[in-house]
Design a protein around this motif. Structure first.
Motif, mmCIF file in Angstrom:
data_model
loop_
_atom_site.group_PDB
_atom_site.id
_atom_site.type_symbol
_atom_site.label_atom_id
_atom_site.label_comp_id
_atom_site.label_asym_id
_atom_site.label_seq_id
_atom_site.Cartn_x
_atom_site.Cartn_y
_atom_site.Cartn_z
ATOM 1 N N ILE A 87 8.431 105.656 54.278
ATOM 2 C CA ILE A 87 9.961 105.346 53.910
ATOM 3 C C ILE A 87 10.658 105.979 55.564
ATOM 4 C CG2 ILE A 87 12.137 105.648 53.050
ATOM 5 C CD1 ILE A 87 10.485 105.791 50.465
ATOM 6 N N TRP A 88 9.944 107.026 56.031
ATOM 7 C CA TRP A 88 10.841 107.693 57.141
ATOM 8 C C TRP A 88 10.841 106.672 58.383
ATOM 9 C CZ3 TRP A 88 9.857 113.443 58.556
ATOM 10 C CH2 TRP A 88 10.124 114.110 57.190
ATOM 11 N N ASP A 89 9.863 105.826 58.662
ATOM 12 C CA ASP A 89 10.344 104.829 59.810
ATOM 13 C C ASP A 89 11.507 103.978 59.640
ATOM 14 O OD1 ASP A 89 7.925 105.569 61.193
ATOM 15 O OD2 ASP A 89 6.751 104.089 60.383
ATOM 16 N N GLU A 90 11.645 103.678 58.373
ATOM 17 C CA GLU A 90 12.742 102.655 58.230
ATOM 18 C C GLU A 90 14.179 103.503 58.203
ATOM 19 O OE1 GLU A 90 13.109 99.417 57.697
ATOM 20 O OE2 GLU A 90 10.931 99.596 58.154
ATOM 21 N N LEU A 91 14.232 104.788 57.670
ATOM 22 C CA LEU A 91 15.249 105.761 57.819
ATOM 23 C C LEU A 91 15.305 106.181 59.132
ATOM 24 C CD1 LEU A 91 14.702 107.754 54.750
ATOM 25 C CD2 LEU A 91 16.217 105.772 55.003
ATOM 26 N N ALA A 92 14.661 106.263 60.091
ATOM 27 C CA ALA A 92 14.809 106.817 61.513
ATOM 28 C C ALA A 92 15.252 105.799 62.343
ATOM 29 C CB ALA A 92 13.306 107.647 61.835
ATOM 30 N N GLN A 93 14.983 104.439 61.923
ATOM 31 C CA GLN A 93 15.281 103.776 62.905
ATOM 32 C C GLN A 93 16.921 103.512 63.513
ATOM 33 O OE1 GLN A 93 14.073 99.578 61.804
ATOM 34 N NE2 GLN A 93 14.240 98.788 63.435
ATOM 35 N N GLY A 94 17.104 103.575 64.694
ATOM 36 C CA GLY A 94 18.537 103.600 64.955
ATOM 37 C C GLY A 94 19.328 104.903 65.018
ATOM 38 N N ALA A 95 18.702 105.855 64.685
ATOM 39 C CA ALA A 95 19.346 107.135 64.236
ATOM 40 C C ALA A 95 19.489 107.835 65.963
ATOM 41 C CB ALA A 95 18.519 108.105 63.524
ATOM 42 N N ILE A 96 20.444 108.568 65.845
ATOM 43 C CA ILE A 96 20.676 109.382 67.107
ATOM 44 C C ILE A 96 20.050 110.587 67.177
ATOM 45 C CG2 ILE A 96 22.980 108.344 67.524
ATOM 46 C CD1 ILE A 96 24.011 111.366 66.769
ATOM 47 N N GLY A 97 19.519 111.081 65.790
ATOM 48 C CA GLY A 97 18.932 112.230 65.808
ATOM 49 C C GLY A 97 18.540 112.663 64.334
ATOM 50 N N ALA A 98 18.143 113.826 64.298
ATOM 51 C CA ALA A 98 17.813 114.320 62.763
ATOM 52 C C ALA A 98 17.968 115.842 62.751
ATOM 53 C CB ALA A 98 16.405 114.104 62.512
ATOM 54 N N ILE A 99 18.375 116.258 61.575
ATOM 55 C CA ILE A 99 18.209 117.725 61.321
ATOM 56 C C ILE A 99 16.995 118.009 60.522
ATOM 57 C CG2 ILE A 99 19.147 119.508 59.615
ATOM 58 C CD1 ILE A 99 22.199 118.272 60.198
ATOM 59 N N VAL A 100 15.901 118.795 60.921
ATOM 60 C CA VAL A 100 14.821 119.105 59.912
ATOM 61 C C VAL A 100 15.223 120.242 59.656
ATOM 62 C CG1 VAL A 100 12.573 119.793 60.496
ATOM 63 C CG2 VAL A 100 13.478 117.939 61.689
ATOM 64 N N LEU A 101 15.220 120.452 58.176
ATOM 65 C CA LEU A 101 15.498 121.621 57.441
ATOM 66 C C LEU A 101 14.274 122.434 57.369
ATOM 67 C CD1 LEU A 101 18.031 120.320 54.685
ATOM 68 C CD2 LEU A 101 18.245 121.999 56.166
ATOM 69 N N VAL A 102 14.338 123.790 57.429
ATOM 70 C CA VAL A 102 13.209 124.454 57.446
ATOM 71 C C VAL A 102 13.370 125.630 56.466
ATOM 72 C CG1 VAL A 102 12.094 126.260 58.754
ATOM 73 C CG2 VAL A 102 12.841 124.203 59.797
ATOM 74 N N ASP A 103 12.289 125.732 55.612
ATOM 75 C CA ASP A 103 12.056 126.941 54.664
ATOM 76 C C ASP A 103 11.333 128.094 55.188
ATOM 77 O OD1 ASP A 103 11.984 128.566 52.386
ATOM 78 O OD2 ASP A 103 11.690 126.976 50.925
ATOM 79 N N THR A 104 11.851 129.066 55.423
ATOM 80 C CA THR A 104 10.953 130.202 56.007
ATOM 81 C C THR A 104 9.934 130.757 54.945
ATOM 82 O OG1 THR A 104 12.423 131.885 55.768
ATOM 83 C CG2 THR A 104 12.454 130.919 57.771
#
Length: 184
Positions: A87-104
């Motif tokens: 699903i990620w390819d569809e969701l990322a198409q046309g995005a200006i960017g992303a927040i990648v949440l990190v759990d330490t």
């Protein structure tokens, strides 16, 4: 008045707080596709450190935040488990960017999302979600463990807190804008 729509992806591993971040910052009730975790996920989903998690996103989360009367951010949260990565390819198409949440507590869950955006040249910020208050690690330790490029912003946030989530979005927008070509 013409409105500019801006697409942002909220990504990360399973249980990092993507649905929570979208919900905390959205000005509309967020659309979520959460389902109850069932016995079928036992042995498939790594629940280490998130044993109390009862639901999971199976398609996407969606929210909206108006920046100015003519600029609106549309937030798309990804599912975290690898069986939903198609699903990620569809969701990322046309995005200006992303927040990648990190759990330490579970850094390994962050690598696939970081790799995804690096390989596609999509600007992103790594946002350490402070689930339980202060983070036990320094920015330098986290950067080193994640092998983050020095140009990738690392921010600390609490996905439950609207102001904190907005600050992560602001950092992402600044970072994405800094990568735009300069008009001549």
């Amino acid at each position: 008045m013409d409105r500019t729509s801006v697409k942002v992806v909220v990504a990360g591993g399973f249980g990092t707080g993507k649905t929570t971040l979208v919900g905390s910052v959205s000005e509309i009730p967020p659309l979520t596709t959460e389902e109850v975790l069932t016995q079928a996920s036992v042995g498939v989903d790594d629940m280490t450190g998130i044993e109390d998690k009862a639901n999971t996103t199976v398609a996407l989360d969606f929210g909206r935040i108006t920046i100015t009367p003519d600029v609106v951010l549309y937030l798309f949260g990804t599912p975290g488990q690898d069986r939903f990565w198609f699903i990620w390819d569809e969701l990322a198409q046309g995005a200006i960017g992303a927040i990648v949440l990190v759990d330490t507590r579970r850094l390994g869950t962050s690598f696939p999302a970081i790799d995804y955006f690096e390989r596609r040249g999509i600007p992103f910020v790594a946002a350490v979600n402070r689930f339980f208050g202060e983070c036990l690690y320094t920015e330098e330790e986290i950067r080193s463990a994640l092998e983050l490029d020095p140009a990738v912003p690392l921010v600390f946030c609490d996905a439950r807190d609207r102001a904190s989530s907005k600050q992560a979005l602001i950092e992402l927008v600044r970072h994405a804008m800094s990568r735009l070509p300069v008009a001549s």
